[in-house]
Write an enzyme that holds these catalytic residues in place. Structure first.
Site, short mmCIF file in Angstrom:
data_model
loop_
_atom_site.label_atom_id
_atom_site.label_comp_id
_atom_site.label_asym_id
_atom_site.label_seq_id
_atom_site.Cartn_x
_atom_site.Cartn_y
_atom_site.Cartn_z
N LEU A 102 0.88 -1.17 0.00
CA LEU A 102 0.00 0.00 0.00
C LEU A 102 0.91 1.21 0.00
O LEU A 102 2.00 1.17 0.61
CB LEU A 102 -0.88 0.02 1.26
CG LEU A 102 -1.97 -1.06 1.36
CD1 LEU A 102 -2.72 -0.93 2.69
CD2 LEU A 102 -2.94 -0.97 0.20
N ASP A 103 0.49 2.28 -0.65
CA ASP A 103 1.30 3.50 -0.65
C ASP A 103 1.46 4.01 0.77
O ASP A 103 0.66 3.70 1.66
CB ASP A 103 0.62 4.60 -1.47
CG ASP A 103 0.50 4.23 -2.94
OD1 ASP A 103 1.27 3.36 -3.39
OD2 ASP A 103 -0.37 4.81 -3.61
N LYS A 104 2.47 4.85 0.96
CA LYS A 104 2.73 5.39 2.30
C LYS A 104 1.48 6.10 2.86
O LYS A 104 1.16 5.98 4.04
CB LYS A 104 3.91 6.37 2.21
CG LYS A 104 4.39 6.87 3.53
CD LYS A 104 5.59 7.79 3.37
CE LYS A 104 5.89 8.47 4.67
NZ LYS A 104 6.61 9.73 4.50
N LYS A 189 -5.07 5.42 -7.79
CA LYS A 189 -4.87 6.87 -8.00
C LYS A 189 -4.72 7.18 -9.49
O LYS A 189 -5.28 8.15 -10.00
CB LYS A 189 -3.62 7.35 -7.25
CG LYS A 189 -3.78 7.29 -5.74
CD LYS A 189 -2.48 7.60 -5.05
CE LYS A 189 -2.56 7.40 -3.55
NZ LYS A 189 -1.27 7.30 -2.90
#
Ligand code: URA
Length: 248
Positions: A102-104, A189
């Protein structure tokens, strides 16, 4: 099992490091010091302690975390805190790693394990296990977006995503749910960017048919139940068997 093998398997270091640990006299089985690597210890029936901490041996661990924003989904990072940095010591020694990324700034459901097969079953594009996200957008999603997502979105680099499901509630069309079956870099995104919208908040809420345990506060985690592990493995297996997946 031999003491040195057990401790090395459990992540206490190389055989040499484990030998040192044993020599220090900090490994106890039923209250007796174990100092030789060749000694047999039985984690199923004996009370084992390492450095005064009880030690429960399981070959594999399966954790569900509600990842908070700010942590990196990696095993190590030179600059940022990772999801492993918030685990208890007796989980870390089992050398777990995050299942996918997962992205930060993304929150929500992250599975962490040391079982490579489990991880592969859930992340392999061949299995196409669905992952569902809640996304907040800078503007309402439109009906055309739902159709575009269901056809597959061409990203800015020319890659065409697999069909995805976009659910837009009438009452809050800027807070949507999206289900994807692959895991390209920043995929959700970038899919929204391709239809002219910006994701301002992203949270993974489900993997396969297993929802995030919402009783976990951000940063908290727990052991997965056997039933949950088997559910996900079974779903991944069925997807391959039924040929409902792509060939990449
Ligand atoms: N898609 C994204 O854009 N980010 C994530 O963290 C996961 C999916």
């Amino acid at each position: 099992m031999r003491a040195d093998k057990l401790l090395a398997n459990a992540g206490f270091g190389t055989r040499k490091e484990v030998k040192k640990l044993l020599k220090q006299g900090v490994v106890m089985a039923d209250g007796k010091k174990v100092t030789q690597g060749s000694e047999q210890i039985y984690p199923e029936t004996q009370h084992i302690e390492v450095k005064g901490e009880p030690f429960f041996y399981r070959e594999y661990i399966y954790l569900m975390m509600n990842k908070p924003a700010g942590l990196i989904s990696a095993t190590e990072d030179d600059f940022h805190e990772t999801v492993l940095d918030v685990l208890e010591w007796d989980d870390v020694v089992r050398r777990p790693f995050p299942v996918g990324r997962l992205d930060k700034d993304t929150e929500g459901m992250l599975l962490i394990t040391n079982d490579g097969k489990f991880s592969h079953a859930l992340t392999s594009p061949k299995k196409g296990v669905p992952k569902t996200y809640e996304a907040l957008l800078d503007q309402p999603a439109a009906r055309e977006d739902v159709e575009a997502f269901s056809r597959g979105i061409v990203l800015e680099d020319g890659y065409e995503t697999k069909p995805a499901e976009l659910l837009v509630p009438e009452s809050s069309p800027d807070r949507v749910n999206v289900t994807i079956r692959e895991g390209k870099f920043h995929q959700v995104k970038r899919m929204f960017e391709s239809v002219g919208k910006k994701v301002t908040y992203l949270k993974r809420i489900q993997i396969g048919s297993l929802p995030l345990d919402e009783t976990l506060a951000p940063g908290e985690y727990r052991d997965m139940e056997d039933r949950e592990i088997h559910l996900l493995l079974e779903e991944a297996y069925q997807r391959t068997k039924n040929g409902t997946v792509s060939s990449d």
